[in-house]
Design an enzyme around this catalytic site. Sequence first.
Site, mmCIF file in Angstrom:
data_model
loop_
_atom_site.group_PDB
_atom_site.id
_atom_site.type_symbol
_atom_site.label_atom_id
_atom_site.label_comp_id
_atom_site.label_asym_id
_atom_site.label_seq_id
_atom_site.Cartn_x
_atom_site.Cartn_y
_atom_site.Cartn_z
ATOM 1 N N ASP A 1 -2.905 4.751 -2.262
ATOM 2 C CA ASP A 1 -3.889 5.353 -1.365
ATOM 3 C C ASP A 1 -4.267 6.786 -1.750
ATOM 4 O O ASP A 1 -3.403 7.576 -2.141
ATOM 5 C CB ASP A 1 -3.272 5.381 0.046
ATOM 6 C CG ASP A 1 -4.214 5.879 1.110
ATOM 7 O OD1 ASP A 1 -5.181 5.156 1.399
ATOM 8 O OD2 ASP A 1 -3.996 6.979 1.649
ATOM 9 N N HIS B 1 -10.999 -2.206 4.537
ATOM 10 C CA HIS B 1 -10.804 -1.752 5.914
ATOM 11 C C HIS B 1 -11.502 -0.432 6.220
ATOM 12 O O HIS B 1 -11.472 0.030 7.352
ATOM 13 C CB HIS B 1 -9.300 -1.627 6.171
ATOM 14 C CG HIS B 1 -8.684 -0.576 5.319
ATOM 15 N ND1 HIS B 1 -8.610 -0.685 3.941
ATOM 16 C CD2 HIS B 1 -8.163 0.642 5.618
ATOM 17 C CE1 HIS B 1 -8.071 0.412 3.457
ATOM 18 N NE2 HIS B 1 -7.778 1.225 4.447
ATOM 19 N N ASP B 2 -12.066 0.212 5.216
ATOM 20 C CA ASP B 2 -12.772 1.480 5.423
ATOM 21 C C ASP B 2 -14.290 1.322 5.407
ATOM 22 O O ASP B 2 -15.016 2.310 5.569
ATOM 23 C CB ASP B 2 -12.410 2.485 4.313
ATOM 24 C CG ASP B 2 -10.986 2.973 4.395
ATOM 25 O OD1 ASP B 2 -10.392 2.929 5.492
ATOM 26 O OD2 ASP B 2 -10.458 3.389 3.348
ATOM 27 N N ASP C 1 0.860 -1.177 0.000
ATOM 28 C CA ASP C 1 0.000 0.000 0.000
ATOM 29 C C ASP C 1 0.906 1.241 0.000
ATOM 30 O O ASP C 1 1.741 1.385 0.888
ATOM 31 C CB ASP C 1 -0.845 -0.029 1.286
ATOM 32 C CG ASP C 1 -2.165 0.685 1.150
ATOM 33 O OD1 ASP C 1 -2.189 1.741 0.516
ATOM 34 O OD2 ASP C 1 -3.174 0.180 1.694
ATOM 35 N N GLU D 1 -6.631 4.023 -5.391
ATOM 36 C CA GLU D 1 -7.870 4.305 -4.667
ATOM 37 C C GLU D 1 -8.300 5.694 -5.103
ATOM 38 O O GLU D 1 -7.658 6.682 -4.754
ATOM 39 C CB GLU D 1 -7.644 4.276 -3.153
ATOM 40 C CG GLU D 1 -8.949 4.408 -2.386
ATOM 41 C CD GLU D 1 -8.801 5.054 -1.017
ATOM 42 O OE1 GLU D 1 -9.680 4.849 -0.182
ATOM 43 O OE2 GLU D 1 -7.825 5.802 -0.795
HETATM 44 O O1 TEU Z 1 -8.958 6.328 2.380
HETATM 45 C C1 TEU Z 1 -9.269 7.475 1.635
HETATM 46 C C2 TEU Z 1 -10.629 7.985 1.995
HETATM 47 O O2 TEU Z 1 -11.059 7.800 3.108
HETATM 48 C C3 TEU Z 1 -11.368 8.769 1.012
HETATM 49 O O3 TEU Z 1 -10.665 8.706 -0.179
HETATM 50 C C4 TEU Z 1 -12.780 8.342 0.703
HETATM 51 O O4 TEU Z 1 -13.230 9.298 -0.221
HETATM 52 C C5 TEU Z 1 -13.759 8.278 1.834
HETATM 53 O O5 TEU Z 1 -13.502 7.127 2.611
HETATM 54 C C6 TEU Z 1 -15.191 8.221 1.339
HETATM 55 O O6 TEU Z 1 -16.064 7.885 2.378
HETATM 56 C C7 TEU Z 1 -7.628 5.961 2.493
HETATM 57 C C8 TEU Z 1 -7.454 4.744 3.374
HETATM 58 O O7 TEU Z 1 -8.096 3.655 2.791
HETATM 59 C C9 TEU Z 1 -7.936 5.053 4.752
HETATM 60 O O8 TEU Z 1 -7.883 3.944 5.613
HETATM 61 C C10 TEU Z 1 -7.098 6.171 5.304
HETATM 62 O O9 TEU Z 1 -7.627 6.587 6.531
HETATM 63 C C11 TEU Z 1 -7.045 7.366 4.357
HETATM 64 O O10 TEU Z 1 -6.812 7.000 3.014
HETATM 65 C C12 TEU Z 1 -5.901 8.269 4.738
HETATM 66 O O11 TEU Z 1 -4.695 7.677 4.390
#
Ligand code: TEU
Length: 581
Positions: free
Chosen positions: A233, A362-363, A131, A289
């Site tokens: 990311d 994970h989000d 990542d 992403e």
């Molecule tokens: O996530 C990115 C992110 O949270 C946003 O791009 C997204 O638009 C949002 O979730 C929409 O609801 C990444 C990682 O996956 C996350 O775990 C990190 O917290 C974040 O970047 C910061 O690095």
Amino acid sequence: MNRRNFIKSGAALTALAFFYPEKILGGAKVMAAENLKWWQKSIVYQIYPKSFQDTTGSGTGDLNGITQHLDYLKKLGVGAIWLTPIYPSPQVDNGYDISDYTAINPDFGTMKDFEKLVAEADKRGIKIVMDLVFNHSSDKHEWFLESKKNRTNPKADWYIWKDAKPDGSAPTNWRCFFGGGVWTWCEERQQYYMHTFAKEQPDLNWENPEVRQALFDAAKFWLDKGVGGFRIDAIPYIKKPAYVDGTPDGKDGMVAVHKMTVNTPGILDFLHEFKDKVFAGHDIFTVGEANGVSPEELKYWIGEQGVFDMIFEFSHVLLPLKNGEVFCRPTEWKLTELKQAISESQAATKNNGWYPMYFENHDRPRSPNYFFKKDADKVKAAKALATILLTMRGTPFIYEGQELGMTNIDWDSIEMYNDIGSHTQFDFALNEGFTVAQAMDFIKFFSRDNARTPMQWNDKTNAGFSSGKTWLPVNDNFKTLNAAAEEKNSDSVLNWYRKLAKFRAENIELTHGDYKLILPSSEEIFAFSRSVDGKTLITAVNFTSENVALPLELSNKKIVLSSEENADKNSLKPLEARIYK
Ligand code: TEU
């Protein structure tokens, strides 16, 4: 074989197809298997190392814990493992705040452990994918520690520094993802620095060629270690527009940074340089992403003319969430909207680039809770989504525990949550005038901790995840929902995943076939076909908890796989998923 028989036997066609795999031969497009790259035929498994397997009793997962379970992953048909960040990090955002891009977090092990993981995975035909978190670093990274010292040091413009407005206030009214504004005041420099995420995650200044080179060198370091790809990311935020205020979208008078900075013109120049200097010429895959890149723009982002092989976009996963980038609340959605979102992404990647199919990461919350009504049978729901995931066109991404049908937690107090985003969203909800009970309901629905509880391996102490005090509590349901129990149960979610993975590997329609939506206006059934070389498979999934009658176009087909015993040819049982030939 004489020439005539050779041609008649089809061997000529095969031979021609071998040399000219993409030529139209005799009217039928020959799609030979060798047209697809390894990662287009693979299943990717995402691991959140902190929660996968602890081998030291620290309560936190580690790299050796992953190595220990490689055979389990092999049996699931996995061809690549994406590791969320394993670098040194203060863990403000669980590793997405990196303080050293070319080392291993000692909590997870050593570089030797990493090399062993890569080698052991390789023996099983599995690649390791890293990542890359390049929009921002940790505020404890030595680059930032130097940059913040004064305005003249060699790294003074490695981050985004701005003077206060004449009245002393922040340069813009942009709200960061994790609560408050994107600007934090720095006493030493008497300036503000920008952070799209938490204040401990300062944004790197991509305008500076030295910064870009340092990041590219970090990526190359991992290529030299033999990794099979990268997930990149939060990449649509690296290019910043003019620093001007936006129209407030909350009672705090601020506007979501996403609305102001996502996919700013000029970003593709940075990304092409990234591709040319790092990825080009390597047998790896890249998946960015990229929330906020529309299907129309995909052609600039992926494929031959683009930058990445795939991008994760969010149209289908944000459906159940109102206002996903600002302040999240559960909202009603229709199955036709989900089908439309996925079908649009399919259309956009039909002739260019490739689609990464996912329901969890994970989000996001656990998918059996997120995409179905509260009272839906979670085992059946997990199998229903598994069937779509593993029969869709594109590379399927399985998130750890998804293959067990793991479900959301149900913690009543905000103090129990670790996820920084859950806390800031909770505060935001209160500020907007919602009650504590309402705010808690929102958090339970979408908290990222839902997906971050430890992996449930067995019914022993801490679900077999750790012998120590776990960094996040184990979900209460581990006594019954765990890998060991599912291993023994032929009807389990785990065994359904394994069956589908094997079926996918054995049926070229599922890797190579075109996608076509069937029954587009049905609010009950998600059905689509996958066809190649005159062969077709059809997936049909009942999203409701009722029996649903099937139209003739499906009821007269041959059922080859069903999630239910004694499948009835005229109807689908509640949440039943099946495949037709
Ligand atoms: O996530 C990115 C992110 O949270 C946003 O791009 C997204 O638009 C949002 O979730 C929409 O609801 C990444 C990682 O996956 C996350 O775990 C990190 O917290 C974040 O970047 C910061 O690095």
